[in-house]
Design a protein around this motif. Structure first.
Motif, PDB file in Angstrom:
ATOM      1  N   THR A  58       0.945  -1.272  -0.017  1.00 55.57           N
ATOM      2  CA  THR A  58      -0.172  -0.012   0.243  1.00 55.57           C
ATOM      3  C   THR A  58       0.919   1.288  -0.030  1.00 55.57           C
ATOM      4  O   THR A  58       1.881   1.418   0.807  1.00 55.57           O
ATOM      5  CB  THR A  58      -0.914   0.121   1.296  1.00 55.57           C
ATOM      6  OG1 THR A  58      -1.392  -1.003   1.257  1.00 55.57           O
ATOM      7  CG2 THR A  58      -1.902   1.232   1.251  1.00 55.57           C
ATOM      8  N   ASN A  82      -3.758  10.816  -0.571  1.00 55.88           N
ATOM      9  CA  ASN A  82      -4.062  10.046  -1.705  1.00 55.88           C
ATOM     10  C   ASN A  82      -3.388   8.674  -1.456  1.00 55.88           C
ATOM     11  O   ASN A  82      -2.326   8.421  -0.798  1.00 55.88           O
ATOM     12  CB  ASN A  82      -3.629  10.404  -3.154  1.00 55.88           C
ATOM     13  CG  ASN A  82      -4.387   9.678  -4.441  1.00 55.88           C
ATOM     14  OD1 ASN A  82      -4.844   8.806  -4.141  1.00 55.88           O
ATOM     15  ND2 ASN A  82      -4.260  10.357  -5.657  1.00 55.88           N
ATOM     16  N   PHE A  83      -3.991   7.557  -1.840  1.00 50.98           N
ATOM     17  CA  PHE A  83      -3.284   6.316  -1.569  1.00 50.98           C
ATOM     18  C   PHE A  83      -3.596   5.218  -2.960  1.00 50.98           C
ATOM     19  O   PHE A  83      -4.581   5.496  -3.658  1.00 50.98           O
ATOM     20  CB  PHE A  83      -3.889   5.693  -0.427  1.00 50.98           C
ATOM     21  CG  PHE A  83      -5.232   5.315  -0.304  1.00 50.98           C
ATOM     22  CD1 PHE A  83      -6.072   6.265   0.376  1.00 50.98           C
ATOM     23  CD2 PHE A  83      -5.892   4.161  -1.067  1.00 50.98           C
ATOM     24  CE1 PHE A  83      -7.643   5.885   0.426  1.00 50.98           C
ATOM     25  CE2 PHE A  83      -7.160   3.848  -0.877  1.00 50.98           C
ATOM     26  CZ  PHE A  83      -8.148   4.701  -0.212  1.00 50.98           C
ATOM     27  N   PRO A 108      -9.045  13.432  -5.844  1.00 57.20           N
ATOM     28  CA  PRO A 108      -9.734  11.997  -5.622  1.00 57.20           C
ATOM     29  C   PRO A 108      -9.052  11.261  -4.658  1.00 57.20           C
ATOM     30  O   PRO A 108      -7.878  11.059  -4.934  1.00 57.20           O
ATOM     31  CB  PRO A 108     -10.521  11.451  -6.780  1.00 57.20           C
ATOM     32  CG  PRO A 108      -9.284  12.012  -7.813  1.00 57.20           C
ATOM     33  CD  PRO A 108      -8.599  13.391  -7.209  1.00 57.20           C
ATOM     34  N   LEU A 109      -9.902  10.387  -3.693  1.00 61.67           N
ATOM     35  CA  LEU A 109      -8.887   9.538  -3.032  1.00 61.67           C
ATOM     36  C   LEU A 109      -8.835   8.373  -3.871  1.00 61.67           C
ATOM     37  O   LEU A 109      -9.584   7.885  -4.723  1.00 61.67           O
ATOM     38  CB  LEU A 109      -9.930   8.991  -1.755  1.00 61.67           C
ATOM     39  CG  LEU A 109      -9.357  10.191  -0.474  1.00 61.67           C
ATOM     40  CD1 LEU A 109     -10.353   9.932   0.473  1.00 61.67           C
ATOM     41  CD2 LEU A 109      -8.137   9.840   0.082  1.00 61.67           C
ATOM     42  N   GLY A 110      -7.804   7.487  -3.611  1.00 62.50           N
ATOM     43  CA  GLY A 110      -7.631   6.519  -4.412  1.00 62.50           C
ATOM     44  C   GLY A 110      -8.658   5.375  -4.275  1.00 62.50           C
ATOM     45  O   GLY A 110      -9.346   5.185  -3.047  1.00 62.50           O
ATOM     46  N   PHE A 153      -9.735   1.034  -4.378  1.00 62.69           N
ATOM     47  CA  PHE A 153      -9.309   0.077  -4.914  1.00 62.69           C
ATOM     48  C   PHE A 153     -10.551  -0.880  -5.681  1.00 62.69           C
ATOM     49  O   PHE A 153     -11.411  -0.771  -5.593  1.00 62.69           O
ATOM     50  CB  PHE A 153      -9.347  -1.232  -3.627  1.00 62.69           C
ATOM     51  CG  PHE A 153      -8.015  -0.281  -2.835  1.00 62.69           C
ATOM     52  CD1 PHE A 153      -6.919   0.071  -3.214  1.00 62.69           C
ATOM     53  CD2 PHE A 153      -8.306  -0.259  -1.410  1.00 62.69           C
ATOM     54  CE1 PHE A 153      -5.632   0.476  -2.385  1.00 62.69           C
ATOM     55  CE2 PHE A 153      -7.239   0.037  -0.610  1.00 62.69           C
ATOM     56  CZ  PHE A 153      -6.026   0.681  -1.247  1.00 62.69           C
ATOM     57  N   GLY A 178     -12.266   5.624   4.234  1.00 61.21           N
ATOM     58  CA  GLY A 178     -11.510   6.470   3.438  1.00 61.21           C
ATOM     59  C   GLY A 178     -10.196   6.099   3.827  1.00 61.21           C
ATOM     60  O   GLY A 178      -9.175   6.813   3.414  1.00 61.21           O
ATOM     61  N   PRO A 181      -6.607   3.403   3.542  1.00 62.04           N
ATOM     62  CA  PRO A 181      -6.072   2.538   2.404  1.00 62.04           C
ATOM     63  C   PRO A 181      -6.393   0.885   2.611  1.00 62.04           C
ATOM     64  O   PRO A 181      -5.986  -0.024   2.125  1.00 62.04           O
ATOM     65  CB  PRO A 181      -4.525   2.625   2.039  1.00 62.04           C
ATOM     66  CG  PRO A 181      -4.330   3.679   3.185  1.00 62.04           C
ATOM     67  CD  PRO A 181      -5.421   4.247   4.049  1.00 62.04           C
TER      68      PRO A 181
END
Lengths: 936, 250
Positions: free
Chosen positions: A46, A59-60, B15-17, B19, B179, B181
């Motif tokens: 990650t 962000n990720f 924008p947030l990542g 999955f 929100g 990861p």
């Protein structure tokens, strides 16, 4: 920073941003891949982009199977890239704004977490691992060492740390040369001084990190030499504290009061001491002070009787005798105090307390009572002087242990030692309506009573792990109450007739009372489905009560045989029952049936050890009793409750006694050995509504009892020239009595947060049958009470309250309808609480009460006005000075009006009237510098 | 301060990542409420009353209940569990308020029914994830190694610590938290006032678990409307010297 500065700053930032933009791209792409220390690709780690200023997440993404990652089209600015992968230490990389559109970070190596840390700290000890740069720390307190161990013993257990036989420490294979405790050098530089001397229980965290050598510290030049350093963080000391209060007050007429309490506590223990003394009718402490005294053991509900309530009387220890119970009559001098100790851990809780209290009462009361007969009535007015001293030593202890998730045990023991000495002197004047017959009865009684009680209880509960909701409970209790009393009686009856004469009785009564009760209860609960539960319970209770009452005539010094008795009573109660409960979505309904048996055995003899008058009387009563209960939680915070039960209670022991009590020759009592158990239907209904947004609340409850068989005191009234008017009451079973009680409380805010209205009301009906000289009389008691109050809080510094109440009671006697009574009590009450200047408070209330009974032509108004001013003093408001005036109008008396069966009564007692008092209080924690609302 | 704000604005604008989520199943959370601690973290209540509350009730003010989070593709639904966590409550049933938080992470939408002071608020809006800070701590929760994240809720005055799993790729979490990861496995609010910890993860094919009730009755609001109502509630409670957590989900 003011707004202008902020604006300028933002503008300058924009300019900077603009300049940067002219040279660099606004948006960039960051790429790279994640590998381990041997350059092997790590699949799907990650990646997080953080704001370097505060680590906030921007962000990720997750890398591909080869560890490759890409952040596309992101703002070109400084980031902190954080890489996380299970089993590896999180890694942070700072990314600066770029001049190119793609920032390629290449291969980023991440370090594995040592197996030891992973397995031992994270997986086994479940301790959080904190990584700060090259420091790894964890909560050492999760590693268990035997009590009394040193830090060295603890270190030996920690992963990555070795301690050799001499006590030298190695961390991650390297020698630890320096050791800090809370970041500071401990005694001297020898790490062993700390590890061998400090107790392991004092340590919360162990940190190991690299530090520049002493030399580099001195010169400020990094010589590249790093030393392993260990820091031991001490536990935040057990949360310790103390609080307490002390109040001393003195007033005119030598009025005084003193009250104090002191509590010490830490996370496991609470210890408290309380004491009070006064001559202002405070016979104990209030709820708040009692709660603080008992601490975490203030509220324990342990019920040994399982199954639905059968309304059986059982013996309970009533608090600790410390609570204020004053009924408003007379003058008292009071003293008391106690010690309390609580110990509590997650699973085990222990409490022990000792309290002492004494009350010395002086009462001067005037009573009036009118008694109605079929064709006549008589009245007696009674002037009583009473001096009464009582004291109690109370001991309580309780132990609770949640042995594991399925087994809990509670054990309690309590004891009480009491003494009561009283002197009553009463003068009763009797007069009759139709016959001009008058007599004056003077009663002088001295009573001395010593008593002790002791009891023990145990409850065991087992929950079956295999099936949720299946449980088994056992309860057992033993109680022994004993009293030994002497009554010294001197009565003179003077008859004012044509030939006035006097009758005199001098008598000494010795009463010894011994009660022993053993009981046990079993309960098994089985979930029959998700919504239906079944229960089986069994109760067994055996009570043995012995009374030895020996009456001696003091003139002849002979036993008065017809008044003396040794009475032995055994009650055995057996009940086997079952009930079913339906429980789903706020609907909880239960229905149960139980078969019960009451076995009564009574025997009487002249004295203990002498043969019984006749063979013991044994009677057995078998019954099946039902029970129904329903609790429904409706929408919008509305609750409905309904309960029905059929109760059967054996007669009270005293009511079975076959001899007369002639302590008051004008009111004699006689027991009835043939009494049957009392049987009644009980129904109750309640409704609650609460609106958490508007704060409207409505509560209503109602109880109805209907007797199939009620124990009623019937009266035989004789009037003859030689004895005067003599009433003998005797208990008998009668059917048909009933009573209904309803109460309602409504709270309704008129202006949100500023003005609220409350309405309380109650209606009660009661029908009590009795026999007066063998003629049936039904007394109807109908009462209505209503109170309306307004509470205004215009601001935080002022609270005003105004209320009015009406209490009407109508009593009608079927025997003599012309004597129906109308008792009326009215009251108006106004109060003000005003924080009129900083730290100054004014509190005052005026309570105006009106007492009426038109038939008896009784009218009395009692206005009571109290006022006080107090001031908080000191930096933390630790002191309070208060000047108070009680009953400024000097009008306080206590009036009770009532009536039942075939009489109406009124009692007027003197009590503490106007007095002034000045008090000084000290509170270790300081007093609250605001008005108390007490609205919740 | 200002640099932070500035960067924050940049942060929000991104924008947030998201999955591609393959995780499907149900996570059970154990909620442990501690009333004394909740009371103690109310700034506006007097020190004396907080200490008193802690002294008398501190050792037994815990109350446990279960909640569940259903996860499927890019969706999650959080709701109360049928199971009871308090053994003493077996055989007694409370009425359950309408409550769910359903999120679609691919559309970035949320649909919620949240009870507050006797009313139900039906929220429909975009997902508003918390502004998490990522910290450097690792811990195991229910068999998964988790990282620590922190968020300060300035409206509810709560310090929130979340632990998210490094190996469970989902941005979902219990209550309104999301929100991060990885799946949020544990949330601790105000130092133990409320702890929500995953205690069972069942990976299985879900059927109707994510469906919403057919009838939805309540006040329709967007995120801002809900926050306004919450703000009004806090203002009133503080004004009345009452605990702010009365009548709302903590």
């Amino acid at each position: 920073m003011n707004k202008l500065a902020r604006l300028l700053f933002a503008l300058s930032m924009l300019c900077l941003y603009g300049t940067a933009w002219s040279q660099s791209p606004t948006r960039v792409t960051i790429t790279g891949s994640v590998v381990d220390t041997s350059n092997n690709a790590l699949p799907s780690p990650t990646l997080m982009l953080l704001n370097p200023v505060d680590s906030s997440l921007i962000n990720f993404t997750r890398a591909d199977n080869q560890g490759g990652f890409e952040f596309k089209n992101i703002k070109n600015t400084t980031y902190l890239l954080k890489i996380s992968y299970v089993g590896f230490l999180p890694k942070q990389v700072v990314i600066q704004p770029s001049e190119k559109e793609t920032i390629d970070l290449g291969k980023i190596k991440i370090q594995p977490i040592t197996l030891e840390l992973m397995e031992v700290v994270i997986r086994t000890a479940k301790a959080p691992l904190t990584i700060r740069g090259d420091t790894i720390e964890y909560d050492a307190s999760t590693f268990k060492v035997p009590p009394g161990s040193t830090v060295e013993d603890l270190l030996r257990r920690l992963p990555g740390i070795e301690v050799d036989a001499d006590g030298n420490i190695k961390a991650q294979g390297r020698d630890v040369r320096r050791l800090y405790v809370d970041g500071k050098t401990f005694f001297n530089d020898d790490p062993k001084a700390a590890t061998k001397n400090l107790g392991a229980e004092t340590i919360s965290k162990v940190q190991v990190y690299n530090e520049g050598s002493e030399q580099s510290k001195l010169t400020g030049v990094d010589d590249g030499k790093k030393e392993k350093v260990m820091n031991l963080e001490l536990k935040e000391e057990f949360k310790k504290g103390a609080f307490g209060k002390l109040t001393l007050a003195y007033g005119d007429q030598d009025r005084w009061a003193a009250r104090g309490n002191y509590n010490r506590f830490n996370t496991k223990e609470q210890f408290s001491i309380i004491g009070y003394g006064n001559n202002i009718n405070q016979t104990g402490v209030n709820w708040d002070d009692y709660g603080e005294f008992k601490g975490q053991s203030a509220y324990n509900w342990d019920d040994v009787d399982f199954g639905f309530s059968s309304g059986r009387r059982y013996f309970m220890m009533d608090g600790d005798g410390l609570r204020n119970w004053f009924d408003g009559r007379g003058f008292t001098q009071n003293a008391g105090g106690g010690l309390n100790y609580n110990f509590s851990q997650k699973k085990a809780k222990f409490n022990a307390s000792y309290t002492y209290n004494q009350v010395d009462l002086d009462l001067n009361e005037f009573g009036f009572r009118q008694t109605f007969l079929a064709d006549s009535s008589f009245s007696n007015s009674d002037t009583t002087l009473r001096a009464d001293f009582r004291n109690n030593h109370v001991f309580n202890t309780r132990y609770e242990n949640e042995i594991d998730s399925s087994n809990t045990i509670i054990v309690k023991a309590s004891g009480r030692l009491s003494q009561n000495n009283s002197t009553n002197s009463s003068s009763q004047l009797f007069s009759s309506t139709n016959v001009l017959q008058k007599n004056r009865l003077s009663l002088d009684n001295d009573n001395d009573l010593n008593s002790w009680n002791m009891g023990a209880q145990a409850i065991y509960r087992h929950r079956f792990n295999k099936k949720k909701g299946r449980s088994f409970s056992f309860g057992g209790a033993y109680q022994n109450n004993n009293s030994d009393g002497a009554e010294n009686i001197f009565n003179i009856n003077r008859f004012f007739q044509a030939n006035t004469f006097t009758d005199q009785v001098r008598q000494l009564n010795n009463n010894v009372n011994d009660l022993r009760q053993v009981k046990t209860s079993l309960l098994y609960t089985e979930p029959l489905s998700k919504k239906v539960f079944g229960e089986v319970f069994y109760n067994l209770q055996n009570t043995n009560n012995q009374i030895n009452r020996q009456v001696r005539n003091l003139e002849s010094n002979q036993r008065v045989d017809e008044l003396s008795v040794f009475f032995d009573n055994q009650v055995t109660f057996n009940r086997l029952g079952t009930s079913f409960r339906y429980s789903h979505e706020g609907v909880n309904v239960g229905f149960g049936l139980a078969a019960q048996q009451i076995r009564l055995e009574t025997a009487a003899a002249q004295d203990e050890g002498l043969p019984n008058f006749e063979a013991p009387l044994v009677r057995t009563f078998n019954n099946i009793v039902p029970n129904l209960s329903a609790n429904v939680e409706l929408k919008n915070n509305m609750y409905l409750g309904l309960e029905y039960g059929y109760q059967i209670n054996e007669p009270r022991f005293n009511d079975l006694q076959p001899v007369r009590n002639v302590n008051n020759p004008a009111f004699q009592t006689l027991g009835n050995p043939n009494l049957q158990p009392e049987r009644q239907h009980n129904m109750s209904f309640n409704f609650n509504y609460w609106n958490p947004a508007s704060f409207i609340s409505v509560n209503f409850n109602s109880d109805y009892n209907l007797y199939d068989s009620q124990i009623v005191y019937t009266q035989t009234i004789e009037s003859n020239p030689s004895t005067g008017i003599r009433t003998t009451t005797r208990p008998q079973n009668l059917a048909g009595g009933n009573s209904l009680n309803s109460n309602m409380w409504i709270n309704y805010p008129l202006i949100k947060t500023k003005l609220s209205m409350r309405i309380n009301g109650g209606i009660n009906f009661g029908l009590s049958p009795t026999l007066i000289n063998d003629v049936a009389n039904n007394t109807n008691n109908n009462g209505v009470n209503m109170s309306l109050g307004l509470n205004a809080t215009p601001n935080k510094k002022l609270i005003l309250d105004l209320s009015a109440n009406i209490n009407n009671q109508n009593i009608s006697y079927s025997l003599r309808e012309d004597q129906n009574q109308k008792i009326r009590n009215y009251g108006v009450d106004g109060s003000v609480k005003w924080n009129f200047a900083s730290k100054f408070f004014l509190e005052s209330n005026l309570d105006y009460n009106i007492f009426r009974n038109e038939r008896l032509d009784f009218k009395q108004d009692v206005p009571i006005w109290n006022a006080s001013v107090r001031r908080l003093v000191g930096k933390e408001n630790k002191f309070e000075i208060r000047a108070a005036a009680f009953d400024l109008l000097n009008r306080r008396v206590t009036i009770n009006q009532g009536g039942s069966l075939n009489f109406v009564t009124r009692n007027v007692a003197n009590t503490l009237a106007r007095y002034f008092m000045l008090s000084l209080s000290y509170n270790i924690k300081g007093y609250e510098n605001k008005l108390r609302k007490n609205d919740w | 301060m200002n640099v932070k704000h500035f960067l924050l604005i940049i942060g929000i604008s991104l924008p947030l990542g998201v999955f591609a989520q393959e995780l499907e199943g149900t996570v059970r959370y154990l909620m442990t409420h501690n009333w004394s601690k909740k009371y103690a973290s109310e700034d506006h209540m007097s020190k004396q009353s907080k200490e008193r509350e802690m002294y008398i009730w501190g050792s037994r003010s815990e109350w446990k209940e279960y909640t569940v989070l259903h996860l499927k593709a890019n969706e999650s639904k959080y709701m109360e569990s049928e199971e009871k966590a308090e053994a003493d409550m077996e055989g007694w049933s409370w009425r359950k308020d309408l409550f769910f938080i359903k999120r679609n992470f691919s559309n970035n939408t949320t649909q919620e029914a949240i009870p507050m002071t006797g009313k139900t608020y039906l929220i429909e809006d975009q997902i508003h994830p918390q502004n998490w800070k990522i910290l450097n701590d690792l811990k195991e929760v229910a068999g998964h190694v988790c990282m620590k994240a922190f968020y300060r809720d300035s409206l509810k005055k709560q310090d929130i610590v979340a632990w998210f799993a490094m190996d469970l790729p989902s941005s979902a979490g219990p209550e309104r938290f999301c929100g991060l990861p990885g799946l949020i496995m544990e949330v601790d609010i105000n130092n133990g006032s409320l702890n929500i910890a995953a205690d069972k993860i069942e990976l299985k094919k879900l059927d109707k678990e994510l469906e919403l009730p057919a009838k939805l009755k309540g006040k329709k609001v967007n995120e801002e409307g809900y926050l306004t109502a919450l703000r009004d509630h806090f203002k009133l409670q503080i004004d009345q010297d009452r605990p702010t957590f009365w009548g709302i989900r903590y």
